[in-house]
Design a protein around this motif. Structure first.
Motif, short mmCIF file in Angstrom:
data_model
loop_
_atom_site.label_atom_id
_atom_site.label_comp_id
_atom_site.label_asym_id
_atom_site.label_seq_id
_atom_site.Cartn_x
_atom_site.Cartn_y
_atom_site.Cartn_z
N LEU A 15 -18.20 51.67 28.87
CA LEU A 15 -19.41 52.50 28.84
C LEU A 15 -19.60 53.22 30.17
N CYS A 58 -20.37 53.52 20.89
CA CYS A 58 -21.14 54.13 21.98
C CYS A 58 -20.20 54.87 22.92
N ARG A 61 -19.00 58.10 21.37
CA ARG A 61 -20.04 59.14 21.38
C ARG A 61 -20.24 59.69 22.79
N GLU A 62 -20.28 58.77 23.77
CA GLU A 62 -20.46 59.22 25.15
C GLU A 62 -19.32 60.11 25.57
N ARG A 66 -19.41 63.96 26.62
CA ARG A 66 -19.05 64.41 27.97
C ARG A 66 -17.89 65.38 27.95
#
Lengths: 883, 115
Positions: A15, A58, A61-62, A66
């Motif tokens: 993350l 997550c 998606r991040e 980005r």
């Protein structure tokens, strides 16, 4: 807790920093809380699966937001779609490469998902009852009577409810042809305890559990439809159902179609009847095979177990001749789910582990394919870099391509998993637990999705990073012998070594299972089932009234069957070998004393007809077998097996001795012969002492028999089933003929599940070796291709072709040897997990390890040699000209 | 009117964002407690994917709908407490109104009883 916390922290590393800075502590806290609340390994696994999905989703998606969202004017999603579209176009331009990659990934994902579907249905999924985590199996090893069920309920407050279960066969007459129905006799609270209600009518009332009061029955949905034509007026109807203490029963309810009973599939349920005031010592209902209980809210299994132990001690005081110290010690309460999955659990986990390794091998293969493709596209990438493309963009493009391949491979894997699950279900033995629940559910699809994501990342990441490291000037100058080429060789070498290592682990596992199965099948069951037809024919005590009439019926039936063409002998027995049913009674052999306070030994007991031993070829060791001359009123006689004779009369001389059964002052039976041992319950269990009693002398109550008919002409015994049925119905048209099978299949049934799982593992082993071989082949072909100029030069300088092939093979074989060594070492450690599953083979079995080493060495050698052969045919002139 | 127009730029909210805003109506709270509160309201057995919830919380902070604050008396100072900002409350109210409008429409069109 230390290690899981570390793993989770590592996982969180995926993350972005800002998210972790603010919420990392909360994430760890939540995860630890969930782990602490999880019940059992399955619960913890689910928490971990959730965590992995959460963090991966997550992170993806991040990452998407980005990397892709950076492009102005286009939303992140639109950019991703655009990248994927381009990627699909790119891989379509290389169909052979794409097909190979998709097939490899699809095979791995499909096999893994199908295996997960089985593991999920059998082990992980909740049982289909209300609050299944509170359901338990109570003292599974102990034989119970109805009184003991009631007394357990009173003595174990940690159990909110308990139901006894006893399986019976009842004969239904008066509804077209006669038929045998499987009946589950249960406590009145049974359905309430499971949390299910009948679809029609009601379940049982408490006072229907008192002796003589329970002349009622609840039908299964299938029986209601199949036997009674879904009669809407079924409630209140009285049917003729013989075989227990009632000959007629009133139908009071029908269960819903979706209801899944515990273990066996009964046609109907009836109340288990016992004395009004429970008493262990005098209650003769010792046929309550299983007890299922529900834990009281907040009660733990440990508390229930402690209370049960205390109860067991007091039960032993009341019935010392039935419950011994060992029984008290084994008194246990176990989660119902784990009990249903039973002995299969470790093997299924091993199968899932094996198939995950196969998936990893597939990933390594795809990674190698991508690396090779990256090499081939070096020029194309170099042009992009020269035109100003950023490294991140090249990585993104390459990742999108492996993403596209992953998507297609995953889709193919999901499609394959549907077919594979159907194949598995059709091939699995009928007694495989929860087989009807095995299917491609949402959870299985989720597993497939995660498997696809992870394998796409695994297969795509290294090639993408490597591919982006192109050096524009060098590549454009076509310097394919640059440093990055050597680094690539090292990477492919490591991938091959890894593949071979994984393949050898899987191969050792399946090899050990095969050896174990071979050992098990080599065990002599003590009898010969080939050419023997068996079926059950029970005229029903209600109609025949007593053992004498039964004896006459079977006497005539045996005579008529013997007259069939091709029949060499006919016998009968009341419990077939190779099944789990049993009769066992307290026994008092002559000259053996039982000190006060010790339990009386119980011995397996079988009622047979004279031709039995000859028909199933159990050898007579001493004395004589039973004959038609052994009648009621004559001296009572018995035949014992070798295990019984050796246990009680080790000096020999069993023939002529006497045995009393049930009590020390019962009429003695004289032993007239000793026969060979039979593995009555399963091949992997030692033969037990056994008594064979002539049915013609049995006068306590009527006992239905299995007929055994040996055909001497080598034909399939099942081909004579119709003839045999006609013989029965010629004698009495109202006698149901059921369980028509070959004796061979009955004897095989105990090994069927093991055989099935072994074949599954063997299939995984073969796929692993095949994928490994493909990997070695591909890499050798690539390496040799790259070194063609060098070989050309060597030939020109005087090297022989044989020496060149040797050099190429040696290069290719090095990672194979390294991988094999690492793999066998790991297998030596991992195979200990199989200890509980193996029969007659050590986990470190040298034969298996040697065979796997030899197999992989040969396969790896051949896979390396074929492409290396090309090195010997290099034409130096053309090579040097090209250079 | 002006404030409502500000809020409508954020609509419709993602259901999880709305949930988060609702969970903070009663006062400041912190990550774990918010996730557990939402899970409790979803009913027994509900299990959120916390990393994804926190991702949305971070985005709500970036949008100015949530703001970091100090915890109540005696709270662990290392915990990052969050509360609704003025605009966060306005957006939550606007979202609730939007949903109320939808429910009213469903009722007049006789999808729900009462119209």
């Amino acid at each position: 807790m230390g290690r899981p916390a570390t793993w989770y922290r590592r996982l969180l590393g995926l993350l972005p920093r800002d998210l972790l800075d603010r919420f990392g502590r909360d994430l760890e806290e939540l995860h630890e809380g969930r782990l602490a609340r999880a019940v059992g390994p399955a619960g913890r696994l689910r928490v971990w699966m959730d965590a992995v999905i959460d963090v991966f989703a997550c992170a993806v998606r991040e990452g998407a937001a980005r990397v892709l969202g950076a492009g102005k004017g286009r939303g992140g999603m639109g950019r991703t779609m655009h990248d994927l579209e381009e990627a699909f176009r790119a891989i379509r331009a290389a169909p052979l490469f794409t097909l190979a990659a998709i097939l490899t990934l699809g095979l791995g994902i499909g096999a893994a998902s199908a295996t997960f579907a089985v593991v999920h249905a059998v082990i992980l999924k909740d049982l289909p009852y209300r609050e299944p985590e509170r359901l338990v199996m109570v003292w599974p090893e102990q034989n119970y009577n109805v009184s003991m069920v009631a007394m357990t309920h009173d003595a174990v407050p940690a159990l909110e409810g308990i139901s006894g279960i006893s399986m019976w066969t009842l004969t239904l007459t008066g509804e077209r042809e006669p038929r045998e129905l499987t009946a589950a006799f249960v406590s009145p609270s049974h359905f309430e305890l499971l949390g299910v209600r009948p679809a029609l009518g009601r379940d049982f009332l408490p006072d229907e559990a008192v002796d003589g009061a329970g002349g009622v029955a609840v039908l299964s949905h299938d029986a209601w439809v199949g036997i009674f034509g879904a009669d809407p007026d079924i409630l209140g109807r009285v049917v003729h159902l013989a075989g227990s203490n009632h000959t007629e029963r009133q139908i009071v309810g029908v269960m819903p179609a979706g209801f899944r009973p515990l273990r066996e599939d009964p046609d109907l349920w009836a109340p288990l009847e016992g004395p009004a005031s429970p008493d262990i010592a005098t209650d003769r209902t010792w046929y309550v095979n299983w007890r299922v209980g529900r834990l009281a809210p907040g009660a733990s299994i440990e508390t229930a177990q402690e209370q049960l132990r205390a109860f067991a001690g007091s039960a032993r005081e009341r019935a010392p001749q039935i419950i011994d110290e060992e029984d008290v010690r084994t008194a246990s309460v176990r989660p119902l789910g784990a009990y249903v999955a039973g002995a299969l659990t470790p093997t299924l986990w091993v199968a899932l582990g094996a198939v995950v390794l196969v998936l990893l091998i597939a990933c390594a293969n795809v990674a190698n394919l991508l690396l090779a493709r990256g090499e081939a596209r070096g020029r194309d990438l170099a042009v992009r870099v020269a035109l100003g493309a950023k490294r991140a963009n090249v990585v993104r493009m390459l990742m999108a391509e492996s993403g596209a391949i992953g998507l297609l491979g995953g889709a193919m894997g999901v499609a394959m998993s549907f077919g594979l699950v159907r194949l598995v279900v059709s091939r699995a033995p009928a007694d495989f637990p929860r087989l009807d629940e095995v299917g491609v559910s949402w959870t299985v699809l989720l597993f497939a999705l995660v498997a696809t994501l992870v394998s796409t990342l695994l297969a795509g990441l290294a090639p993408a990073l490597r591919g982006s490291r192109v050096d524009a000037t060098h590549s454009l100058a076509r310097a394919s012998r640059s440093g990055s080429g050597h680094a690539r060789t090292r990477l492919t070498g490591a991938l091959v070594a890894g593949q071979v290592a994984l393949a050898s682990v899987v191969a050792v596992g399946s090899g050990l299972m095969l050896r174990s199965l071979q050992q098990l099948l080599a065990v002599d069951p003590g009898m010969d089932g080939t050419g023997v037809l068996t079926f059950r024919a029970d005229p029903g005590e209600g109609r025949y009234g007593g053992p004498g009439a039964y004896d006459a019926f079977y006497g005539q039936l045996v005579e008529r069957l013997r007259a069939l063409p091709g029949v060499t002998s006919v016998g009968a027995i009341h419990i077939l070998p190779g099944t789990t049913s049993n009769w066992s009674f307290p026994t008092f052999p002559e000259g053996v004393s039982h000190p006060e306070g010790t339990a009386i030994p119980s011995t397996n007991f079988r009622a047979v007809r004279p031709g039995y031993f000859q028909t199933v070829r159990i050898p007579l060791l001493e004395g004589r077998t039973l004959t038609d001359a052994d009648r009621v009123g004559d001296q009572r006689v018995l035949v014992v097996n070798r295990a019984f004779a050796e246990r009680w009369w080790p000096e020999g001389e069993a023939v002529g001795k006497t045995v009393r059964v049930f009590s020390a002052d019962a009429t003695p039976y004289r032993v007239v012969g000793v026969v060979g041992d039979v593995r009555q319950h399963a091949r992997d269990r030692e033969p037990l002492p056994e008594l064979y009693y002539p049915q013609s002398q049995w006068d306590l109550f009527a006992v239905g028999q299995y007929l055994l008919v040996r055909f001497g002409d080598g034909s399939d015994p099942l081909a004579h089933a119709a003839q045999a049925r006609d013989v029965v119905w010629g004698l009495d048209a109202d006698v149901p003929v059921t369980e028509v099978r070959s004796l061979e299949s009955v004897l095989d049934s105990s090994t069927r599940t093991l055989r099935f799982l072994t074949m599954l593992l063997a299939a995984f082993g073969s796929i692993a070796v095949l994928l490994g071989a493909i990997g070695v082949f591909g890499v050798t072909a690539y390496t040799v291709g790259r070194r063609v100029p060098e070989f050309g030069l060597r030939v020109a300088l005087g090297s022989t072709r044989g020496a060149l092939v040797g050099v190429a093979v040696a290069r290719a074989v090095a990672p194979v040897v390294g991988g094999l060594a690492a793999g066998l070492g790991s297998a030596l450690m991992l195979s200990r997990l199989l200890t509980a599953t193996l029969y007659g083979v050590e986990p470190s079995d040298p034969f298996t390890f040697a065979a796997v080493a030899a197999l992989l060495a040969v396969v790896g050698g051949v896979a390396a040699f074929l492409p290396a052969w090309r090195a010997g045919r290099v034409d130096p002139v053309s090579v040097l000209n090209r250079e | 009117m002006g404030r409502r127009d500000d809020a409508s730029g954020f609509l419709p909210l993602h259901p999880m964002e709305f949930r988060i805003l609702l969970a903070l109506l009663d006062g400041p709270s912190y990550g774990t407690a918010i996730v557990e509160e939402i899970e409790a309201r979803e009913g027994p057995g509900a299990r959120l994917y916390p990393a994804n919830v926190f991702r949305r919380m971070r985005d709500l902070i970036a949008k100015g709908l949530l703001e970091p604050c100090t915890g109540p008396e005696g709270a662990d100072p290392r915990r990052g407490y969050l509360r609704l900002s003025r605009s966060g409350r306005a957006v939550a109210r606007a979202e609730a109104r939007r949903m109320q409008g939808l429910v009213e429409e469903a009722t007049t069109r006789r999808l729900l009883p009462g119209g």
